[in-house]
Enzyme design. Structure first.
Site, PDB file in Angstrom:
ATOM      1  N   ASN A  38       0.797  -1.221   0.000  1.00 41.51           N
ATOM      2  CA  ASN A  38       0.000   0.000   0.000  1.00 41.51           C
ATOM      3  C   ASN A  38       0.833   1.276   0.000  1.00 41.51           C
ATOM      4  OD1 ASN A  38      -2.390   1.789   0.771  1.00 41.51           O
ATOM      5  ND2 ASN A  38      -1.132   1.942   2.625  1.00 41.51           N
ATOM      6  N   TYR A  84       3.698   9.595 -11.606  1.00 44.31           N
ATOM      7  CA  TYR A  84       2.714   8.796 -10.875  1.00 44.31           C
ATOM      8  C   TYR A  84       1.923   7.914 -11.837  1.00 44.31           C
ATOM      9  CZ  TYR A  84      -1.135   7.878  -7.584  1.00 44.31           C
ATOM     10  OH  TYR A  84      -2.075   7.277  -6.762  1.00 44.31           O
ATOM     11  N   LYS A 104       1.964   3.815 -11.739  1.00 44.81           N
ATOM     12  CA  LYS A 104       0.758   3.035 -11.488  1.00 44.81           C
ATOM     13  C   LYS A 104       0.409   2.126 -12.677  1.00 44.81           C
ATOM     14  CE  LYS A 104      -0.027   4.401  -7.310  1.00 44.81           C
ATOM     15  NZ  LYS A 104       0.114   3.454  -6.173  1.00 44.81           N
ATOM     16  N   ILE A 160     -10.678   8.635  -1.914  1.00 48.88           N
ATOM     17  CA  ILE A 160     -10.872   8.108  -0.567  1.00 48.88           C
ATOM     18  C   ILE A 160     -10.390   9.152   0.438  1.00 48.88           C
ATOM     19  CG2 ILE A 160     -10.370   6.212   1.012  1.00 48.88           C
ATOM     20  CD1 ILE A 160     -11.890   5.352  -1.510  1.00 48.88           C
ATOM     21  N   THR A 164      -8.508  10.452   2.964  1.00 46.72           N
ATOM     22  CA  THR A 164      -7.286  10.157   3.695  1.00 46.72           C
ATOM     23  C   THR A 164      -6.494  11.445   3.889  1.00 46.72           C
ATOM     24  OG1 THR A 164      -5.972   9.781   1.689  1.00 46.72           O
ATOM     25  CG2 THR A 164      -7.172   7.870   2.597  1.00 46.72           C
TER      26      THR A 164
END
Length: 254
Positions: free
Chosen positions: A93, A159, A163, A192, A194
């Site tokens: 993660n 990024y 990914k 999400i 966070t």
């Protein structure tokens, strides 16, 4: 009779487990019965996750490791196996977004760091996790990816590339190690709530703009990713491997 997503007797390793998705997943896997190696770069926050698990009646240990360091990755798996005797589940993660800037303004140093943290670390984590799982007769690896794994994220070429690479690693390992009982899948979370996302969504207007683009109508919670990881790692997900699961409120269907 076992309950759904029963992970009793399993040993799980979760990286980036000091907050957000990693913390929620470590806690949820422990709730489902797994013994959890909580891996984080920051000792104080990582130990807080362990304390939360222990307070809820679960079993967990803390391992301090920075996934940018190859030696630390090897050590985290070794310490998990030394303590618990095996490794059945891994949730890779830990990661970072990187600096947002036009493609032609991105620096090589930023590129190197994002690739090292988001892609090279996944490769090395999987390498050592697979070695451990081969000795146990199988296991489940779940890699945390992103919608940027299948489409471009403007201002984030490093990024996006990383990914996309994670999905390639996931599929490659899934195909190669299926005969050995090792399943490998990826989860692509949407927006999400966070601490990391909070750095990019500043204020109620920005939040409203984001949620307007989510078909379900609101951002997700870390526990929703945790449940997906548990499903993929449990007997209920036993026939799933090489898959990319979108947990994003319907964003990718747009």
């Amino acid at each position: 009779m076992s309950t759904p997503m029963d992970l009793s007797g399993k040993v799980a390793l979760v990286t980036g487990a000091s907050s957000g998705i990693g913390q929620a997943t470590a806690e949820y896997l422990a709730e489902r019965g797994a013994r959890v190696a909580v891996v984080a770069r920051t000792a104080e926050r990582g130990r807080e996750t362990v304390e939360r698990i222990l307070a809820a009646g679960g079993t967990a240990i803390f391992i301090q490791a920075d996934v940018e360091e190859p030696e630390a990755i090897a050590a985290m798996v070794e310490q998990t196996v030394d303590h618990f005797g095996r490794l059945d589940i891994a949730f890779n993660n830990a990661g970072m977004t990187g600096a947002v800037a036009p493609f032609h303004e991105q620096s090589l140093s930023d590129w190197d760091q994002v690739i090292r943290t988001n892609l090279s670390s996944i490769f090395l984590s999987m390498k050592h996790e697979i070695i451990a799982m081969l000795k146990c007769g199988g296991g489940s690896i779940v890699n945390n990816c992103s919608g940027a794994g299948v489409m471009a994220a403007p201002g984030l070429p490093h990024y996006t590339a990383a990914k996309h690479g994670v999905l390639g690693l996931t599929k490659s390992a899934a195909k190669e190690y299926a005969p050995h009982g090792i399943r490998v899948n990826a989860i692509c979370p949407g927006f999400i709530e966070t601490p990391q996302l909070g750095r990019y969504i500043d204020g109620p207007e920005a939040r409203a703009a984001v949620e307007a683009g989510i078909p379900i109508g609101h951002m997700g919670q870390p526990i929703e990713i945790a449940r997906a990881v548990a499903f993929l790692s449990s007997a209920e997900g036993a026939y799933i491997s090489g898959d990319t699961m979108f947990v994003d409120g319907g964003v990718m269907c747009r």
